[in-house]
Write a protein that holds these residues in place. Structure first.
Motif, mmCIF file in Angstrom:
data_model
loop_
_atom_site.group_PDB
_atom_site.id
_atom_site.type_symbol
_atom_site.label_atom_id
_atom_site.label_comp_id
_atom_site.label_asym_id
_atom_site.label_seq_id
_atom_site.Cartn_x
_atom_site.Cartn_y
_atom_site.Cartn_z
ATOM 1 N N ARG A 145 0.841 -1.144 0.084
ATOM 2 C CA ARG A 145 0.212 -0.008 0.145
ATOM 3 C C ARG A 145 0.991 1.357 -0.044
ATOM 4 O O ARG A 145 1.834 1.159 0.807
ATOM 5 N N ASP A 146 0.383 2.325 -0.649
ATOM 6 C CA ASP A 146 1.110 3.629 -0.623
ATOM 7 C C ASP A 146 0.069 4.542 -0.310
ATOM 8 O O ASP A 146 -1.178 4.332 -0.570
ATOM 9 N N SER A 147 0.265 5.337 0.667
ATOM 10 C CA SER A 147 -0.769 6.175 1.292
ATOM 11 C C SER A 147 -0.057 7.623 1.613
ATOM 12 O O SER A 147 0.892 7.644 1.736
ATOM 13 N N VAL A 148 -0.884 8.528 1.598
ATOM 14 C CA VAL A 148 -0.595 10.013 1.710
ATOM 15 C C VAL A 148 -1.153 10.329 3.126
ATOM 16 O O VAL A 148 -2.339 10.127 3.521
ATOM 17 N N HIS A 149 -0.277 10.755 4.007
ATOM 18 C CA HIS A 149 -0.713 11.174 5.369
ATOM 19 C C HIS A 149 -0.965 12.804 5.576
ATOM 20 O O HIS A 149 -0.505 13.477 4.674
#
Length: 540
Positions: A284-288
């Motif tokens: 998974r790639d996520s933007v925080h």
């Protein structure tokens, strides 16, 4: 700009002093309708946590509390208790979930065969580990169940069936079948991930296809002082759900087909456990980011010199799902009705010549739809001494579409709140009844459970299926709402609300509050209560 000024004017006018303070015997239907129509108006864009629409709704509630003379118990003398939030959303490309058997990898289709949420810990997460099947992933000695007996899951990803075995008591089963409970147990055994398999039974309660609806939504958690997510389960690095269609691909190594496994479950036969002979990989790639929302908190102080230092919490969640593209999710029943009821009960209680013996906290909560964030934060950071919280009554999504004559009260059987509910209902000519939809696991699926986890007796009320109108089938109407309009744009003001039922429900909540505020004994867990033994505080 013109709309903004209009809303500000509405909120400001509601804050003006009221000179008609006579207490009605019953809830005022016109007021309930007015609150509902404002809170579920499309102009508020679905009241999603962290948005302008939610903030407008919160300002409205605060103005109502001010008009009624409730004491502000938020930060800095306001009604707003700030809830700091961590945010995360999935980034492109889509998450990847792969299975490897005998060196051959196969990929499951995102949102057709698996779903997952954004990672709150890392912007890039890549977790691989062997899979181990652990039945339902439950350890419950009092029910003779231990799915981890003889299993080594350290460093592995545990695969479990959704929910709980048929036949477990409803509310205890709701606890053991809760996703967070399963994650916590798996982590205690050393697992690094949990994959939940959908079942035909779980498809009735929470169809897998609804994952598409939330795929682009922002995940949230309240932020602890050390920067971590307050709801984080340490060690859980990979969490996903697999659809009924794809589930058989994970269970080939058991030597028993998925359909046969489901049949065994329904028949109460024991399930096989053990390694599945394949590895899984979740990427998974996520933007925080960070955000802030707030609970709205008002106090009516009790009159008794000693009992006023005990607090009854009446809560309802203010947030809903917001908007997706141009489509607004108004959340009329879920939970504008609950907030309208909260405000009206505050009005019924506020003008009393003699207040209740105990004090009452009226709380409009944020972040329920994001995982009970506002209630968890409030229960852990109350604006009064934590030990002084005596009981919690929560209002969430009462489906008021029929002329109900029964009251369902999940949680009531575990504490002295149960008799109080029966007495309050009886004064309105209502009976108490078992939950007609136990598969919904309502006791662990809303904000009252945040208080239970802190050892505070709690209850949530809802209508039963029986109706004063012999021509109505209340259960059918409630099932239809859940199938057709729950968490859909159709949960709007055009629904066929039963107004008399809404008035009766608000009156019932006020009667219960009066009962709890006046009884000599502080609410307590009953001897032998599962939740009292699990979470109860000494003397609570």
């Amino acid at each position: 700009m013109q709309r903004r000024h209009l809303l500000q004017a509405l909120a400001a006018s509601a804050a003006l002093p009221s000179f008609a303070r006579a207490e009605p015997a019953r809830a005022d239907l016109a007021r309930l309708q007015a609150h509902l129509r404002f809170l579920a108006d499309p102009l508020l864009e679905g009241r999603e946590t962290g948005t302008r629409g939610f903030d407008l709704a919160a300002a409205y509630v605060a103005s109502q509390f001010a008009q009624l003379g409730l004491k502000p118990l938020g930060d800095g003398g306001s009604y707003a208790q700030a809830v700091p939030l961590k945010t995360s959303r999935l980034a492109a490309p889509s998450p990847v979930f792969e299975l490897c058997r005998d060196g051959r990898w196969e990929r499951l289709a995102w949102l057709d065969e698996f779903s997952t949420r954004a990672d709150m810990r890392s912007t890039h997460s890549d977790v691989s580990a062997p899979l181990v099947f652990a039945g339902y992933g439950i350890t419950a000695p009092r029910f003779g169940l231990d799915d981890y007996a003889g299993l080594d899951v350290k460093g592995r990803i545990v695969v479990v069936l959704s929910g709980r075995p048929p036949g477990m008591p409803n509310e205890e089963g709701a606890h053991f079948g809760n996703a967070r409970t399963k994650q916590e147990l798996a982590a205690r055994h050393g697992a690094i991930g949990l994959v939940t398999l959908a079942t035909p039974r779980s498809e009735i309660v929470a169809p897998f296809h609804l994952a598409r609806q939330y795929a682009d939504s922002t995940a949230m958690d309240w932020q602890a002082t050390d920067g971590r997510g307050g709801s984080e389960v340490p060690g859980m690095l990979a969490v996903a759900t697999v659809s009924v269609q794809a589930a058989p691909r994970l269970l080939v190594g058991l030597g028993r087909g998925y359909a046969e496994l489901v049949a065994d479950v329904e028949a109460g036969r024991p399930l096989p456990h053990g390694a599945l002979g394949l590895d899984a990989r979740l990427v998974r790639d996520s933007v925080h980011g960070q955000a802030c929302s707030h609970n709205v908190v008002g106090l009516i102080e009790g009159r008794h010199p000693r009992l006023k230092r005990e607090f009854i919490v009446l809560s309802a969640h203010l947030d809903h799902l917001g908007k997706h593209g141009d489509v607004v999710y108004p959340g009329a029943i879920d939970n504008a009705v609950g907030i309208a009821t909260l405000i009206e009960v505050a009005r019924l209680q506020a003008p009393r010549p003699a207040p209740l013996d105990r004090s009452v906290l009226f709380v409009a909560l944020t972040g329920e739809e994001k995982g009970y964030l506002g209630s968890t934060y409030f229960a852990r950071h109350p604006p009064v001494p934590a030990a002084a919280l005596a009981a919690a009554v929560n209002i969430d999504m009462p489906i008021l579409l029929h002329d109900f004559k029964e009251v369902v009260a999940p949680g009531a059987e575990h504490s002295t709140l149960g008799p109080a509910v029966s007495r309050a209902a009886g004064r309105l000519g209502l009976q108490t009844a078992p939950d007609p939809q136990p598969e919904q696991s309502r006791f662990t699926r809303s904000d009252q459970y945040s208080f239970v986890r802190q050892g505070i007796p709690a209850v949530i009320l809802g209508p039963g299926g029986a109706s004063f109108d012999a021509g109505e089938d209340g259960n059918a109407l409630m099932r239809d709402f859940r199938r057709q309009r729950y968490h859909q744009p159709g949960d709007d003001l055009a629904q066929p609300f039963h107004w008399r039922a809404m008035q009766r429900f608000a009156t019932l909540q006020s009667e219960l509050l009066t009962e709890l505020g006046q009884q000599p004994e502080r609410p307590r867990w009953l001897p032998g209560s599962f939740f009292g033994e699990l979470y109860g505080r000494p003397g609570g």
